[in-house]
Scaffold this active site. Sequence first.
Site, PDB file in Angstrom:
ATOM      1  CB  VAL A  69      -0.985   0.032   1.196  1.00  0.00           C
ATOM      2  CG1 VAL A  69      -2.003  -1.090   1.097  1.00  0.00           C
ATOM      3  CG2 VAL A  69      -0.257   0.028   2.531  1.00  0.00           C
ATOM      4  CG  ASN A  95      -7.334  -3.130   8.457  1.00  0.00           C
ATOM      5  OD1 ASN A  95      -7.573  -2.764   9.608  1.00  0.00           O
ATOM      6  ND2 ASN A  95      -6.620  -4.224   8.195  1.00  0.00           N
ATOM      7  CB  SER A 154      -5.307   4.018  16.465  1.00  0.00           C
ATOM      8  OG  SER A 154      -4.897   3.717  17.789  1.00  0.00           O
ATOM      9  CE1 TYR A 168      -0.692   1.926  15.055  1.00  0.00           C
ATOM     10  CE2 TYR A 168      -1.552   3.211  16.886  1.00  0.00           C
ATOM     11  CZ  TYR A 168      -1.701   2.203  15.966  1.00  0.00           C
ATOM     12  OH  TYR A 168      -2.868   1.475  15.935  1.00  0.00           O
ATOM     13  CB  ALA A 170       2.492  11.333  13.563  1.00  0.00           C
ATOM     14  CE  LYS A 172      -3.216   3.078  12.602  1.00  0.00           C
ATOM     15  NZ  LYS A 172      -3.969   2.384  11.529  1.00  0.00           N
TER      16      LYS A 172
END
Length: 262
Positions: A69, A95, A154, A168, A170, A172
């Site tokens: 992705v 996802n 999240s 993570y 930043a 999300k």
Amino acid sequence: MKANELFDLTGHVVVVTGAASGIGLATSQVVTANGARVVMIDVDGDRLVGAANSVRPAGAGVDTVVVDVRQGGQVAAAIDDCVAKYGRLDCVFANAGISGGPGFGKLDGALEAASLELWNNCLRINLDGAFHTMQAAAKHMKPRRSGSIVVTSSVAALRASAAPSYGYHAAKAGIAQVVRVAALELGPHNVRVNAIAPGPFKTNIGNGRMHTAEGAALFASTVPLGRLAELDEIKGLALLLASPASSYMTGAIIPVDGGTQA
């Protein structure tokens, strides 16, 4: 209207990224069990084959595509091929994601020691990857004036904690805001855009630390319900957002977190 009508996905085509395990696999299972054809996308081809075999007995058809992705062209090609093959695209779950390493609760996750390599990779997968998926879906949904885009954010997007990494948090938080902006743009085209914000689930993220006694205890201690979530506990919300039952929902960031936001 009865529940089976509200949540019926018969004839729908759904794309799920990060589908080889965890929340992506659970999502693939529930949409297929309710009538959808699912196109399962993941970078791990071997694991994807096993995941698809576990989904097929649920009902409708299952396709698999190996995609990174981080590469927008690969994502766009996979979704273009899906529409060319089936003539429609009803729902996309963006996802795919990674943990990005430890937060400041560990010495190597502290601000001055945080790995820029992990930071960049986390943003490329969790933020760029989701954005590529949203872009590719919108291209087909806008002209058709129909569709649902669902992004996995999240609870780390909604509040800070010591456990997840800077990257993570930043990524999300960033994708949650992208969801809101896209909902404003695509709403007039009857395309809905929402995000699921999971709390601690028993997934393989973070090198499987959720499956260790220490990791499970650490995260469970932050949850009012006192435990990690089972993957089946994401299925209700995933089905809601994929189905006609959520026809008036867009721009929402919805926690499934055992009460951590309380």
